[in-house]
Scaffold this active site. Structure first.
Site, short mmCIF file in Angstrom:
data_model
loop_
_atom_site.label_atom_id
_atom_site.label_comp_id
_atom_site.label_asym_id
_atom_site.label_seq_id
_atom_site.Cartn_x
_atom_site.Cartn_y
_atom_site.Cartn_z
N CYS A 56 0.84 -1.20 0.00
CA CYS A 56 0.00 0.00 0.00
C CYS A 56 0.88 1.26 0.00
O CYS A 56 2.09 1.19 0.16
CB CYS A 56 -0.91 0.00 1.22
SG CYS A 56 0.00 0.12 2.78
N ALA A 59 3.05 1.67 2.98
CA ALA A 59 4.24 0.81 2.93
C ALA A 59 5.34 1.48 2.10
O ALA A 59 6.52 1.42 2.46
CB ALA A 59 3.90 -0.55 2.34
N ARG A 90 11.99 -4.95 6.48
CA ARG A 90 12.91 -4.65 5.39
C ARG A 90 14.26 -4.48 6.04
O ARG A 90 14.38 -3.79 7.03
CB ARG A 90 12.46 -3.34 4.73
CG ARG A 90 13.08 -3.04 3.39
CD ARG A 90 12.13 -2.07 2.73
NE ARG A 90 12.65 -1.44 1.55
CZ ARG A 90 13.29 -0.28 1.54
NH1 ARG A 90 13.53 0.35 2.66
NH2 ARG A 90 13.68 0.23 0.40
FE1 CFM Z 1 13.32 0.19 -5.44
FE2 CFM Z 1 11.37 -0.55 -4.10
FE3 CFM Z 1 13.93 -1.14 -3.45
FE4 CFM Z 1 12.78 -2.16 -5.67
FE5 CFM Z 1 11.70 -4.02 -4.14
FE6 CFM Z 1 10.26 -2.46 -2.54
FE7 CFM Z 1 12.83 -3.07 -1.93
MO1 CFM Z 1 10.88 -4.82 -1.81
S1 CFM Z 1 11.47 -0.65 -6.19
S2 CFM Z 1 14.75 -1.49 -5.38
S3 CFM Z 1 12.36 -4.13 -6.29
S4 CFM Z 1 12.92 0.66 -3.37
S5 CFM Z 1 9.66 -4.15 -3.60
S6 CFM Z 1 9.48 -0.55 -3.00
S7 CFM Z 1 11.15 -2.88 -0.67
S8 CFM Z 1 12.95 -5.00 -2.75
S9 CFM Z 1 14.72 -1.99 -1.64
#
Ligand code: CFM
Length: 541
Positions: A56, A59, A90
């Site tokens: 969401c 998040a 995370r």
């Molecule tokens: Fe960018 Fe992300 Fe990230 Fe990502 Fe992700 Fe995420 Fe992430 Mo999970 S787009 S690279 S592929 S910030 S979904 S919102 S939290 S891994 S560090």
């Protein structure tokens, strides 16, 4: 859906006609003959009832962008579950530094107003104000974030007014984010809201430039499993001064002076491109798209970066670092390559990693045959040139766009930041991705599939069809993969491992992937389609 698409018809067959029509637009098979990427539908609503992997807006704002700022206390205004499930899920690591002692790091704590029924009925503003007072007297933070959850917007709590009054009371910056979960179709909306607030209220308020030469920021790097520290090590060795990593292991103090740098590097385009673009508009600071996931990719990014500064020493030192690091990792990697070579994988991650990790997997001799983003936009698939053609809809209009103009005191033209002439800068732009991201499509091979907002049903069908050796995913689809008898690795939190970025990260990643591929566990499981075969059933739906 384009290209040789018949095999996907089977996957779409169980859907009602309207759903089928919708989902087809989210699929693109790379056509080797096509010049550019066909249009893919992205950043639109998930069909109700479909089990998506998305999060969401709250998040995206709290969990992704502002949560990792280590010296700010981030208060979730909402029911306890929103705080609990966004707490420590995370792995954005943080450590003490010159300006932030150990007892000033709050990013691993959870602060929540715990709204209950009376707060929903009579309003939660007083509770929030009390919580801010308590937090200030107990922790004395430098600055506070307040992130809204769904009920806050539904009942109309004015968190901005509460923040403003508390800021006057306590004389520290208190920033409110209207990132109610429903504000967009996914966490992507929360990224944008966080970008806007940081740009308006924090970036540009600092005055002291970090001493050193070639001062750069790494935007969209969140230090998951320590990735940012590995990049700092490499960039430091090449001769750069890393001013700020936004927001992995960053501090409020750091972010204030984000604008006092010569160049912004953009690692995760999806979550942070707004700040990169707004800083270019307001200050003129150029930005360069980089990818530090993969050995070849890291070396190429370092070479592109070195070319941005007219300093032969930098280029020389970069080549020394590349030679030293690649020699070190190649020897170790070879043993893992023997296990990984020729294997195939799926990559389903949020918005950037499904593209970035393709480079690292190729270093290991593996190929990503299906890649999907949960919530990225068309530009992350097709390239930034499509941005002007993206139609805004009711959902995207929900998020304010900041219209900035050049800062009268601080604006300089991009080339001036790099000590280049305008002509040199324009020539450089043709060779390196300055202010540009080409998206995932150019890196896919003919016949490979890009899928937007994939759901459980589709993942199951695609596994049955492509039979990948490994699935890279998140915590929700990871166990589907296991039940299907396929090894999986979490690419969000890296399970418990990392760093995976840069050169040292490549070794960690190769080891973990080789372990996952060689565990005998998967041979002990009979996948559902095998079972059905032995029972004589024709369908695996
Ligand atoms: Fe960018 Fe992300 Fe990230 Fe990502 Fe992700 Fe995420 Fe992430 Mo999970 S787009 S690279 S592929 S910030 S979904 S919102 S939290 S891994 S560090």
């Amino acid at each position: 859906m384009t290209g040789t698409d018949e095999p996907l018809e089977e996957m779409l067959a169980p859907y009602p006609d309207l759903v089928k029509k919708n989902r087809k637009k989210h699929l693109v098979i790379k056509d080797g003959a096509a010049e550019s990427c066909p249009q893919i539908e992205a950043n639109t609503r998930t069909i109700p009832g479909i089990i998506s992997q998305r999060g969401c807006a709250y998040a995206g704002c709290k969990g992704v962008v502002v949560g990792p700022i280590k010296d700010m206390i981030t208060i979730t205004h909402g029911p306890v579950g929103c705080g609990y499930y966004s707490w420590g899920t995370r792995r954005n690591k943080a450590r003490a530094d010159d300006t932030t002692p150990k007892d000033r790091i709050y990013s691993q704590l959870c602060f929540i107003t715990d709204m209950q029924e009376p707060d929903i009925v009579f309003g939660g503003e007083k509770k929030l104000a009390r919580m801010i007072d308590e937090v200030v007297s107990a922790f004395h933070p430098r600055a506070i974030n307040i992130c809204a959850t769904c009920p806050v917007g539904l009942i109309g709590d004015d968190i901005n007014a509460v923040a403003k009054a508390a800021q006057e009371r306590h004389r520290i910056p208190i920033i409110a984010y209207n990132c109610e979960g429903y504000k967009g179709v996914s966490q992507s909306a929360g990224h944008h809201i966080a970008n806007n607030n940081l740009m308006e209220k924090v970036i540009g308020t600092g005055t002291e430039r970090k001493p050193g030469r070639h001062v750069i920021n790494i935007l969209g790097e969140y230090n998951i499993g320590g990735d940012g520290w590995e990049l700092e090590r490499i960039l430091g060795a090449c001769g750069y001064t890393v001013n700020c990593i936004l927001t992995g292991d960053s501090s409020y103090e750091n972010i204030k002076r984000l604008h006092l740098a010569d160049l912004n590097l953009v690692q995760c385009h999806r979550s942070i491109n707004y700040i990169a673009e707004m800083m270019e508009t307001k200050y003129g600071i150029p930005w360069l798209k980089v990818n530090f996931i993969g050995i070849e990719a890291t070396s190429e990014s370092l070479r592109n970066l070195a070319r941005c500064f007219p300093d032969p020493e930098l280029e020389k030192q970069t080549e020394i670092v590349i030679a030293r690091e690649t020699a070190r990792v190649s020897a170790v990697l070879e043993q893992y390559r023997k296990i990984c070579r020729g294997k195939t994988a799926f990559a389903f991650v949020g918005g950037s990693r499904s593209h970035h990790y393709q480079y690292l997997l190729r270093d290991l001799g593996m190929e990503v045959v299906v890649a999907g983003y949960e919530f990225a936009h068309r530009d992350d698939y097709e390239g930034r040139q499509v941005i002007p053609t993206i139609k805004s809809d009711a959902d995207s209009k929900n998020i304010p766009e900041l219209h900035l103009s050049p800062d009268p005191q601080l604006y300089r033209e991009a080339h001036a930041y790099l000590d280049l002439t305008r002509e040199q800068y324009e020539a450089l732009k043709k060779d390196v991705p300055l202010s540009y991201y080409e998206g995932m499509y150019p890196d896919m091979q003919p016949g490979e599939l890009m899928i937007d907002d994939a759901n459980h049903h589709e993942v199951e069908e695609l596994v049955a069809k492509y039979r990948p050796d490994l699935i890279f995913s998140g915590v929700r689809d990871k166990y589907i993969a296991h039940k299907l008898g396929v090894a999986s690795k979490q690419l969000h939190s890296y399970d418990y491992a990392g760093p995976y970025a840069g050169y040292s990260g490549a070794i960690n990643f190769a080891r973990d992937v080789a372990n996952a591929l060689s565990t005998p566990a998967w041979k002990l499981i009979t996948p559902p389609w095998e079972k059905e075969k032995s029972q004589g059933s024709e369908s695996h739906a």
